[in-house]
Design a protein around this motif. Structure first.
Motif, mmCIF file in Angstrom:
data_model
loop_
_atom_site.group_PDB
_atom_site.id
_atom_site.type_symbol
_atom_site.label_atom_id
_atom_site.label_comp_id
_atom_site.label_asym_id
_atom_site.label_seq_id
_atom_site.Cartn_x
_atom_site.Cartn_y
_atom_site.Cartn_z
ATOM 1 N N UNK A 253 0.871 -1.289 0.082
ATOM 2 C CA UNK A 253 -0.139 -0.137 0.190
ATOM 3 C C UNK A 253 0.983 1.163 -0.212
ATOM 4 N N UNK A 254 1.932 1.281 0.900
ATOM 5 C CA UNK A 254 2.742 2.560 0.931
ATOM 6 C C UNK A 254 3.667 2.502 -0.505
ATOM 7 N N UNK A 255 3.859 1.512 -1.156
ATOM 8 C CA UNK A 255 4.556 1.599 -2.446
ATOM 9 C C UNK A 255 3.559 2.210 -3.690
ATOM 10 N N UNK A 256 2.119 1.628 -3.299
ATOM 11 C CA UNK A 256 1.255 2.232 -4.516
ATOM 12 C C UNK A 256 1.019 3.845 -4.301
ATOM 13 N N UNK A 257 0.963 4.073 -2.852
ATOM 14 C CA UNK A 257 0.558 5.649 -2.667
ATOM 15 C C UNK A 257 1.765 6.159 -3.046
ATOM 16 N N UNK A 258 3.006 6.030 -2.965
ATOM 17 C CA UNK A 258 4.350 6.721 -3.260
ATOM 18 C C UNK A 258 4.021 6.779 -5.063
ATOM 19 N N UNK A 259 3.677 5.695 -5.630
ATOM 20 C CA UNK A 259 3.611 5.671 -6.923
ATOM 21 C C UNK A 259 2.355 6.448 -7.450
ATOM 22 N N UNK A 260 1.358 6.502 -6.898
ATOM 23 C CA UNK A 260 0.160 7.301 -7.272
ATOM 24 C C UNK A 260 0.665 8.811 -7.114
ATOM 25 N N UNK A 261 1.292 9.229 -6.009
ATOM 26 C CA UNK A 261 1.884 10.473 -5.795
ATOM 27 C C UNK A 261 2.605 11.011 -7.020
ATOM 28 N N UNK A 262 3.631 10.125 -7.285
ATOM 29 C CA UNK A 262 4.473 10.483 -8.361
ATOM 30 C C UNK A 262 3.997 10.491 -9.729
ATOM 31 N N UNK A 263 3.051 9.870 -10.101
ATOM 32 C CA UNK A 263 2.474 9.869 -11.329
ATOM 33 C C UNK A 263 1.451 10.828 -11.703
ATOM 34 N N UNK B 16 8.782 22.905 -8.838
ATOM 35 C CA UNK B 16 8.553 22.080 -7.533
ATOM 36 C C UNK B 16 7.735 20.706 -7.966
ATOM 37 N N UNK B 17 6.913 20.742 -8.810
ATOM 38 C CA UNK B 17 5.889 19.771 -9.072
ATOM 39 C C UNK B 17 6.655 18.639 -9.605
ATOM 40 N N UNK B 18 7.637 19.095 -10.825
ATOM 41 C CA UNK B 18 8.378 18.106 -11.351
ATOM 42 C C UNK B 18 9.374 17.470 -10.622
ATOM 43 N N UNK B 19 10.095 18.411 -9.877
ATOM 44 C CA UNK B 19 11.150 17.987 -9.063
ATOM 45 C C UNK B 19 10.676 16.870 -7.817
ATOM 46 N N UNK B 20 9.562 17.362 -7.312
ATOM 47 C CA UNK B 20 8.953 16.434 -6.303
ATOM 48 C C UNK B 20 8.256 15.229 -6.590
ATOM 49 N N UNK B 21 7.684 15.258 -7.859
ATOM 50 C CA UNK B 21 7.170 14.003 -8.375
ATOM 51 C C UNK B 21 8.446 13.137 -8.838
ATOM 52 N N UNK B 22 9.581 13.772 -9.452
ATOM 53 C CA UNK B 22 10.896 12.668 -9.660
ATOM 54 C C UNK B 22 11.306 11.971 -8.306
ATOM 55 N N UNK B 23 11.320 13.176 -7.349
ATOM 56 C CA UNK B 23 11.800 12.457 -5.988
ATOM 57 C C UNK B 23 10.869 11.163 -5.632
ATOM 58 N N UNK B 24 9.536 11.715 -5.530
ATOM 59 C CA UNK B 24 8.654 10.590 -5.041
ATOM 60 C C UNK B 24 8.480 9.392 -5.969
ATOM 61 N N UNK B 25 9.129 9.677 -7.110
ATOM 62 C CA UNK B 25 8.992 8.332 -8.114
ATOM 63 C C UNK B 25 10.412 7.575 -7.645
ATOM 64 N N UNK B 26 11.354 8.249 -7.193
ATOM 65 C CA UNK B 26 12.585 7.407 -6.656
ATOM 66 C C UNK B 26 12.040 6.522 -5.416
#
Length: 140
Positions: free
Chosen positions: A89-99, A115-125
């Motif tokens: 679930x944690x993995x899915x939430x991070x992925x959902x936030x990233x994309x 900020x939106x692009x950088x934070x999304x890239x970080x959260x994708x990691x």
């Protein structure tokens, strides 16, 4: 049992994000603004409203729990309840936030800046590391 290195890294990432949110509370309105909290949160912080700090503390607390789940999956702390399901679930939430963050901003007409692009890239990691660790745990 050898520690799951992906989940050790995942726990460290979530713990760092939790600590960053606590630092934002201490840093005040400028930190809220710098870290992309949005104009409403910045205004609340400028007004000295406890609401901004409480919301940010809540996020920090959730991230700390997520770090604990990753460290538990890595074998560094005792096993937490529903460990595999929780990590999935944690993995899915991070992925959902990233994309999903940038499309959500576009859908609401909000500004999509650096900020939106950088934070999304970080959260994708974060998502990739959590997914890799969770898959490794699931196979054991």
């Amino acid at each position: 049992m050898t520690a799951n290195p992906w989940l050790v890294a995942a726990g460290a990432l979530s713990a760092a994000a939790s600590a960053a949110h606590l630092a934002i509370i201490v840093g005040g309105p400028r930190w809220y603004d710098f870290f992309g909290a949005g104009p409403r949160m910045v205004r609340l912080a400028e007004q000295g409203s406890p609401k901004a700090a409480l919301i940010t503390f809540g996020i920090a607390a959730v991230l700390a729990v997520w770090a604990a789940y990753a460290f538990s999956g890595a074998g560094l702390i005792p096993r937490l309840p529903l460990l595999k399901l929780g990590l999935a679930a944690i993995s899915a939430i991070y992925l959902l936030r990233a994309v999903g963050y940038i499309p959500a901003l576009y859908a609401t007409g909000a500004s999509v800046g650096a900020f939106a692009w950088i934070s999304s890239a970080i959260v994708l990691l974060y998502a990739v590391v959590h997914i890799a660790g969770t898959l490794q745990l699931w196979r054991t």
